[in-house]
Write a protein that holds these residues in place. Structure first.
Motif, PDB file in Angstrom:
ATOM      1  N   PHE A 120       0.799  -1.229   0.000  1.00 45.90           N
ATOM      2  CA  PHE A 120       0.000   0.000   0.000  1.00 45.90           C
ATOM      3  C   PHE A 120       0.831   1.277   0.000  1.00 45.90           C
ATOM      4  O   PHE A 120       0.281   2.356   0.194  1.00 45.90           O
ATOM      5  CB  PHE A 120      -0.921   0.023   1.226  1.00 45.90           C
ATOM      6  N   SER A 121       2.171   1.181  -0.225  1.00 49.21           N
ATOM      7  CA  SER A 121       3.002   2.384  -0.077  1.00 49.21           C
ATOM      8  C   SER A 121       2.673   3.465  -1.106  1.00 49.21           C
ATOM      9  O   SER A 121       3.078   4.614  -0.938  1.00 49.21           O
ATOM     10  CB  SER A 121       4.488   2.012  -0.138  1.00 49.21           C
ATOM     11  N   ASP A 122       1.958   3.119  -2.157  1.00 46.85           N
ATOM     12  CA  ASP A 122       1.647   4.126  -3.186  1.00 46.85           C
ATOM     13  C   ASP A 122       0.344   4.868  -2.898  1.00 46.85           C
ATOM     14  O   ASP A 122      -0.014   5.788  -3.638  1.00 46.85           O
ATOM     15  CB  ASP A 122       1.548   3.439  -4.557  1.00 46.85           C
ATOM     16  N   LEU A 123      -0.371   4.494  -1.854  1.00 43.52           N
ATOM     17  CA  LEU A 123      -1.651   5.144  -1.570  1.00 43.52           C
ATOM     18  C   LEU A 123      -1.432   6.618  -1.246  1.00 43.52           C
ATOM     19  O   LEU A 123      -0.418   6.994  -0.666  1.00 43.52           O
ATOM     20  CB  LEU A 123      -2.353   4.447  -0.398  1.00 43.52           C
ATOM     21  N   LYS A 124      -2.410   7.440  -1.633  1.00 47.28           N
ATOM     22  CA  LYS A 124      -2.271   8.897  -1.488  1.00 47.28           C
ATOM     23  C   LYS A 124      -2.221   9.359  -0.029  1.00 47.28           C
ATOM     24  O   LYS A 124      -1.572  10.337   0.303  1.00 47.28           O
ATOM     25  CB  LYS A 124      -3.448   9.584  -2.186  1.00 47.28           C
ATOM     26  N   SER A 125      -2.930   8.653   0.847  1.00 46.78           N
ATOM     27  CA  SER A 125      -3.019   9.104   2.234  1.00 46.78           C
ATOM     28  C   SER A 125      -1.662   9.108   2.933  1.00 46.78           C
ATOM     29  O   SER A 125      -1.482   9.765   3.952  1.00 46.78           O
ATOM     30  CB  SER A 125      -3.984   8.202   3.004  1.00 46.78           C
ATOM     31  N   GLY A 126      -0.700   8.368   2.381  1.00 43.42           N
ATOM     32  CA  GLY A 126       0.635   8.322   2.976  1.00 43.42           C
ATOM     33  C   GLY A 126       0.682   7.549   4.281  1.00 43.42           C
ATOM     34  O   GLY A 126       1.621   7.691   5.057  1.00 43.42           O
ATOM     35  N   LEU A 127      -0.349   6.726   4.544  1.00 42.43           N
ATOM     36  CA  LEU A 127      -0.386   5.983   5.808  1.00 42.43           C
ATOM     37  C   LEU A 127       0.541   4.767   5.787  1.00 42.43           C
ATOM     38  O   LEU A 127       0.697   4.098   6.799  1.00 42.43           O
ATOM     39  CB  LEU A 127      -1.814   5.534   6.117  1.00 42.43           C
TER      40      LEU A 127
END
Lengths: 284, 284, 284, 284
Positions: B166-173
């Motif tokens: 999930f490192s590409d998700l926009k939320s940066g979580l």
């Protein structure tokens, strides 16, 4: 010459067996898994080319060590079948075996990543205490299995009801059975469940019955599950203790009773003997 | 003249020892810490210049009292090493010592602030009952340590998986390992975890497996941890009680058995005696 | 004629005492409180003029009944002081007394509203079972009091730290000590605590330490409080049971020992007797 | 010829009784309910015309099987009243009976849907283990009933207070008693309760007292309920165990006492006998 060789070999094997059961060997294995886990963690921070090269090299080194380690364990085990009877050994063996497959054969990179993670799980297989906890968790499964089934039936029924009534809602949280199950799991964790309820109440004003009843039923089941499991485990434990204590007590008491009946018999004998000799006297 | 001085000194020391163990002294110390805590609380409401001046003066007064108090305690203690053997005394000593350092030497004001807070922690060191609770908490650490390690391994593995997927998700979580650990801790507390999941499901529709499995594994571990710890503590307690009860019972029963065997011996003697004299008679 | 009057009066009093202890009287009182509670609930739905008139009339009727009821209880009680020794009677008395004050003397309507609610609390004072639960709750206070104090100290320290570091945040959740305590209580219930944390992390990237440590400390304290209280209560209960069981057992066993020593004495006597007569014989 | 028929009939009935108690019959029934449940789940995914036709046919088939099954059970039961004494049989019977009503007579489709769901509940009635859990849940109701009533009174009072103070808020969460109860249930689950509080605090700055006190009271009640129920159940269980153990012990001990008194009697007799013959001798 063959004999000397064999003796050497035996000597080597004895040394290897000593090595395999030495504390140093265990510590090195544990440390190498911990360092490996740390490196995988650090890797997510540093994604430059140079580091990547270092990480790849380290990966192969660890791989090599793990192959050596499992070979040593397998080689020093007398009975090869016993080795695989221990589930944790089998687990280690499969993890190492999988890591030997060239990664390029996997179409997606995801499989490779998950395989690497499995090596971290070896932290469990090298730690005796955590192995015990896992065993305890496994043992607790039967005592809660039926309660999980009951909860699943409740989820199932509510999911179908949810789809039948709320499938037209805009949020799409009740589009089909699978999504409804996920939405119910969300409500189960109290996660923004009122958002879901308020949306449903706009169409069905009585929808709160559905949501509140679901929460109460599950909370009630879980609460009672909790109490039941605790009581059950305590009673199980106590039964053993009491049984033992009662048995001990019974042994002692039966000893007393035996001794007493012996006493009575002796007294009887004495009585008879006296009676007998008195009779003789009278006859005289 | 020297003697009189020494006698005076001894007299003063005796008085100080009395003072140090008097209830009044303890109450004054407790009160001064409570008032100090209240002032620090009030300070956050009033930030005017006049009040600031008052608070600073008060701060120095309390400082002065704390130095006096710890000096008294240290002075009246016969064996100085015993004083530092008590961890709470050492804690008090360090807190007071740190407060004597001129605050201007700290670059940031943050360190000073934290130092002042530590003095409130002295509320724990002057309250005997709370000291006991802290001790009880310390004792409970070993019984849950391994379960915490197991939970940490689960967190670790999920964090790495999270970053990889999930490192590409926009939320940066899921940007890196540390942030992923924080995100997982958030999910662990059920805090808006569906927001995180729904974002991930837009790219990987099967991402719910990751989140739901994480919640179930941790809930399961925690639930079993709970039951295990309770059962463990109860069994520990009961073992002692049962052992004592069994021992008591055993003592009584062994007394009975002793007495009984004595009885049997006496009867035997009696029997032998009778037999003996009967034989004599017959001979006659 | 005076005598007859007094006899009549006595007769009436006897009848009233019978009435006061009759089940019918208790049921009517309970029902009137329940109906009163229902009416107050319905009132929030219907706010028209006609209903308001009805509700006001009903209010005065209930008031009148409550005055009658408490007068009867007070009148039929022999010792007036005993009546007030029962805290629930005092509670009922004060509630009824307060409802007699003309409401117009209160400046705000809020006081009046709260007074009316207190009458619903009488549902507790008429229900014996719930009284018992309240008593049990009261008894459990001392066993958790110190843990609450410890939690309060933790809250206090974190509140001051929070104000010192985060008071400049836009959300205003750390403006002063009181607001910070409320914010911490919110975090304690896991209510959108990440929103608060993410805001703080924008200025202090290490702010997560503050939030995560607060949650872990409190969760740890609560968990251990739970286990400690349960174990404590169980051990308390068990001690009594075991003591009783041990005492019973001891009584029985001491009876056996007594009987046995009696047996041994009898045998001794027998022996002596035989010895004695044998001696006589030999002398002969 | 009539006799042969009757014999045939009896033979058939005997076969049916065998069938009814056979494991195969039970497994088929369980499987048919599981398959039926799965179909209802799949139905929510596939809503095309062809599938709908298939599902309708399947529905009628299952209906037919359920009628057959319940008829068989009813027919093979000797005493028809015994059949209905078992609540689960009655439940099955009503579910099957309701499914025979032509669905077109219901105005809304909702009733039909709920009726279909009830058949899934038969999964509970065919599983012995889950029946036991339901029974255990029923048994636990009395022990928590009063605590639920107390919680309801707290909810009731807070709901009325909430309406009286906050009914003018824009969110409409306190419009009337029913909505206020729902809002309180939401606060009870910690679901976005601060949103509700912050809104109320804009008008009444002291509104936090209302919300925080509600959460603390309910958490306190629930916590103590938990401890009380667990302790209660354990003590109940232990009493039985201890009673049994004490009784066993008592039986053994009374046996010992009996035996001992017998011993003493024998010794007495012996003594008397000796005394008697000694007297005779002396007389001689």
């Amino acid at each position: 010459m063959y004999k000397i060789k064999k003796a050497n070999l035996l000597n080597t094997k004895a040394k290897l067996i000593l090595l395999r059961h030495s504390k140093v060997f265990q510590i090195i294995t544990t440390l190498s898994i911990i360092i490996y886990s740390l490196i995988i963690g650090i890797e997510t921070h540093l994604k430059d080319g140079i580091w990547l090269y270092f990480f790849n090299t380290f990966d192969q080194l660890i791989n090599f060590y793990f192959v050596l380690e499992i070979s040593l364990k397998l080689y020093t085990e007398k009975n090869k079948i016993n080795f695989f009877k221990d589930r944790w050994n089998t687990f280690d063996f499969i993890v190492v075996l999988l890591s030997l497959i060239p990664l390029s054969i996997f179409e997606t990179i995801a499989v490779m990543r998950i395989l690497r993670i499995f090596r971290i799980l070896r932290l469990i297989s090298v730690n005796g205490e955590i192995k015990k906890i896992i065993l305890a968790l496994q043992k607790s499964i039967p005592s809660i299995a039926n309660i999980v089934i009951l909860m699943f039936i409740v989820f199932y029924i509510y999911a179908i009801l949810g789809v039948q009534f709320f499938s037209d809602l805009k949020s799409g949280l009740w589009d089909n059975f699978s999504i409804a199950m996920l939405t119910l799991f969300r409500i189960f964790t109290f996660e923004d469940w009122t958002d879901v309820m308020y949306e449903a109440m706009e169409i069905y004003p009585l929808a709160w019955i559905y949501f509140v009843s679901f929460i109460i039923i599950n909370a009630f089941v879980i609460f009672n599950l909790f109490v039941a499991v605790i009581i059950d485990k305590i009673s199980e434990f106590k039964d053993k203790n009491l049984e033992f204590s009662l048995k001990e007590n019974d042994n002692h008491i039966s000893m007393i009773i035996k001794e007493l009946s012996q006493t009575n018999k002796e007294i009887k004998k004495l009585q008879d003997r006296i009676e007998e000799c008195l009779e003789k006297k009278e006859k005289k």
